[in-house]
Scaffold this motif. Sequence first.
Motif, short mmCIF file in Angstrom:
data_model
loop_
_atom_site.label_atom_id
_atom_site.label_comp_id
_atom_site.label_asym_id
_atom_site.label_seq_id
_atom_site.Cartn_x
_atom_site.Cartn_y
_atom_site.Cartn_z
N MET A 1 0.82 -1.20 0.00
CA MET A 1 0.00 0.00 0.00
C MET A 1 0.86 1.26 0.00
O MET A 1 0.58 2.23 -0.72
N ILE A 2 1.92 1.27 0.80
CA ILE A 2 2.82 2.43 0.88
C ILE A 2 3.40 2.75 -0.49
O ILE A 2 3.40 3.89 -0.95
N VAL A 3 3.90 1.73 -1.18
CA VAL A 3 4.51 1.92 -2.50
C VAL A 3 3.46 2.35 -3.52
O VAL A 3 3.68 3.27 -4.31
N ASP A 4 2.32 1.69 -3.50
CA ASP A 4 1.30 1.96 -4.51
C ASP A 4 0.75 3.38 -4.39
O ASP A 4 0.56 4.06 -5.41
N HIS A 5 0.47 3.83 -3.17
CA HIS A 5 -0.05 5.20 -2.99
C HIS A 5 0.96 6.23 -3.51
O HIS A 5 0.59 7.18 -4.21
N ALA A 6 2.22 6.07 -3.15
CA ALA A 6 3.24 7.03 -3.58
C ALA A 6 3.38 7.04 -5.10
O ALA A 6 3.51 8.10 -5.73
N ARG A 7 3.35 5.85 -5.70
CA ARG A 7 3.50 5.76 -7.16
C ARG A 7 2.35 6.45 -7.88
O ARG A 7 2.56 7.19 -8.86
N ARG A 8 1.15 6.26 -7.39
CA ARG A 8 -0.02 6.85 -8.05
C ARG A 8 -0.08 8.36 -7.86
O ARG A 8 -0.42 9.11 -8.78
N ILE A 9 0.22 8.83 -6.67
CA ILE A 9 0.12 10.27 -6.40
C ILE A 9 1.13 11.05 -7.23
O ILE A 9 0.81 12.13 -7.77
N LEU A 10 2.35 10.53 -7.38
CA LEU A 10 3.39 11.25 -8.11
C LEU A 10 3.46 10.85 -9.58
O LEU A 10 4.33 11.34 -10.32
N GLY A 11 2.56 9.99 -10.02
CA GLY A 11 2.54 9.62 -11.44
C GLY A 11 3.80 8.92 -11.89
O GLY A 11 4.29 9.15 -13.01
N ALA A 12 4.34 8.04 -11.05
CA ALA A 12 5.57 7.31 -11.40
C ALA A 12 5.20 6.05 -12.19
O ALA A 12 4.16 5.44 -11.96
N ASP A 13 6.08 5.66 -13.09
CA ASP A 13 5.85 4.44 -13.86
C ASP A 13 6.24 3.19 -13.09
O ASP A 13 5.75 2.10 -13.37
N LEU A 14 7.15 3.35 -12.11
CA LEU A 14 7.59 2.20 -11.31
C LEU A 14 7.77 2.63 -9.87
O LEU A 14 8.34 3.70 -9.60
N GLY A 15 7.28 1.82 -8.96
CA GLY A 15 7.50 2.03 -7.54
C GLY A 15 8.16 0.80 -6.94
O GLY A 15 7.74 -0.33 -7.21
N THR A 16 9.23 1.00 -6.16
CA THR A 16 9.96 -0.13 -5.59
C THR A 16 10.22 0.11 -4.11
O THR A 16 10.33 1.25 -3.66
N LEU A 17 10.34 -0.98 -3.38
CA LEU A 17 10.77 -0.94 -1.98
C LEU A 17 12.01 -1.81 -1.87
O LEU A 17 11.99 -3.00 -2.20
N LEU A 18 13.10 -1.21 -1.42
CA LEU A 18 14.37 -1.92 -1.29
C LEU A 18 14.66 -2.13 0.19
O LEU A 18 14.56 -1.19 0.99
N LEU A 19 15.03 -3.35 0.56
CA LEU A 19 15.33 -3.70 1.95
C LEU A 19 16.82 -3.99 2.10
O LEU A 19 17.45 -4.54 1.18
N PRO A 20 17.41 -3.63 3.24
CA PRO A 20 18.83 -3.92 3.46
C PRO A 20 19.09 -5.43 3.48
O PRO A 20 18.31 -6.20 4.05
N VAL A 21 20.17 -5.85 2.85
CA VAL A 21 20.58 -7.25 2.89
C VAL A 21 21.37 -7.48 4.17
O VAL A 21 22.33 -6.75 4.43
N PRO A 22 20.97 -8.45 5.01
CA PRO A 22 21.68 -8.67 6.28
C PRO A 22 23.16 -8.93 6.06
O PRO A 22 23.55 -9.77 5.25
N GLY A 23 23.98 -8.18 6.78
CA GLY A 23 25.41 -8.38 6.74
C GLY A 23 26.09 -7.98 5.45
O GLY A 23 27.23 -8.34 5.21
N GLY A 24 25.38 -7.25 4.58
CA GLY A 24 25.97 -6.89 3.30
C GLY A 24 25.87 -5.41 3.03
O GLY A 24 25.19 -4.67 3.74
N ALA A 25 26.55 -4.97 1.97
CA ALA A 25 26.55 -3.56 1.57
C ALA A 25 25.62 -3.37 0.37
O ALA A 25 25.94 -2.63 -0.55
N GLU A 26 24.50 -4.05 0.41
CA GLU A 26 23.58 -4.01 -0.72
C GLU A 26 22.15 -3.83 -0.25
O GLU A 26 21.82 -4.04 0.92
#
Length: 568
Positions: free
Chosen positions: A226-251
């Motif tokens: 819901m968080i991603v979808d609302h933001a994408r629709r309000i700002l008219g973005a073509d793609l909305g993504t959520l990135l999570l930290p990888v445990p123990g990594g720099a990615e």
Amino acid sequence: MDREAGAEHLPKLGLDQLLDELQVRIDAMRGTRDRVHSLLDAVLSVGSGLELPQVLRRIVEAATDLVDAAYGALGVIGEDGGLAQFLTVGVTEEEAAAIGPLPSGHGLLGELIRHPQPLRLPDLARHPASSGFPAHHPPMRSFLGVPVRVRDEVFGNLYLTEKRGRGAFDEEDEAVVSTLAVAAGVAIENARLYERQRARQRWLEANARVTEVLLSGAEEPHALEMIVDHARRILGADLGTLLLPVPGGAELRVALALGDGSRERLGVLVPRDGTFAGQAAASGTAVTRADAGDEPTVDDLSPWAGLGPAVAVPLGTGESLRGVLALARGKQGPAFGEGDTEPLLAYAGQAAIAMELADRRRSAEQIALLEDRDRIARDLHDVAIQRLFATGITLQSAQRFVDHPQARERLARAVDDLDETAKIIRSSIFGLRRREGAGGQGLRVRVAQLLEQAVGTLGFTPSLRMEGLVDTSVPADTAEHVTAVLAEALSNVARHAEARGVDVALVVGGGQVALTVTDDGVGLRAGGRRSGLRNLAERADRLGGTLELGASDAGGTRLRWTVPLAED
């Protein structure tokens, strides 16, 4: 007689000249009147809309009609001083496609940006700033440019070319268009205010909805979507993504994607260093890019391939960072400005607070559950086990009074069974009393949640089998590695395997924990990149374990990750 006739003819000629001159003046006044009416109609038309794209289109159309121009355009100035938008009238879609990309504000178009004053030319090619036309561009000679101001800000410029009739634009044309530009500035300001107010209302409604869902006890994956979808629709973005930290990594890993090509972008790894998403995570602020397609990648895969302007904001900051919300528009889309980033950052911050409140609520519920478990454990220890001991002692005492060998044997087996039952209950008591791992959740729950989150990525529900004392025998640090390995394994299946089924087995016993992920996909590709698998092997090696990779019975891939457990 001739002299008298000539005298009568002279006044008649003078009267005709006066009447002709009067007719010319009347026609001029009528033309002026008609033009004033046209100008008033244009002002009313421009000011009648509140949707900004509609207002901008009406401005260009009204200007071309007022001065009888064949072509018109409105160039909107961006934050970088170039043209962020370029709306045209008179050029067909086929002609626009043949011309190529829209102008960015160089040459004669940039002259009005650099010097926002009316500019009128009989032949635009002769101006020193003219840089010519691209291939397939329609021929244009006469030119009239007028800046459009919104308060003290130059919003953009009206460009009019090729006055019909092969004439040049005159002072009256300039005055009419300049008057229209003033009215256009007012209309644009009204449309912007309306747009900001509507956007503010949409942000408030989105925040309220997300908070309601989180605090109602809904599953977190649903709330994140819901968080991603609302933001994408309000700002008219073509793609909305959520990135999570990888445990123990720099990615960072793309855990959720909505919009264009979302399925192919799931599970893609993004380095923190050198990317706008990583910079947003580190700085706690909104970070924008003019072209996200040029971002550094891992394994030559980019979650923003083929896209243009992008923005990233953190969900939480510092140690409470939960992830990064990143939005992107198409190559020809407008850049994200301050009017976009400020409300987006506030929205992400409030969403992170709502997630924190939901976590605290779940923690309170978990504490209540653990207290209830403690009570059950005490009852089992103080009542059930004591009664089992008492029964076992009674049976052992009764053995002395039994002479039949088979009866004595059965009593001995019953005593052994009671002893084994007491051991099982002791193990259960230990599990009930043990405080579970990270986030108040045991390894069992975390593994189940990972599989539930992977459903959207895989397109089906994986099967799960768990054996042994998963929550009680696996140390917290090893449990972190298990969840990270499982997340990476499921991501690899989603990205590369083309599988229709996945079996996951987590077995604890024999002094080790073994995680097995089996799919029925295409199997291992020769020459494929293995950086993700190297990470899994390194994790196993650090813990003294092994990573085995081979073909499954169904023709896909079988991954078995095993590490030893410290003996108690």
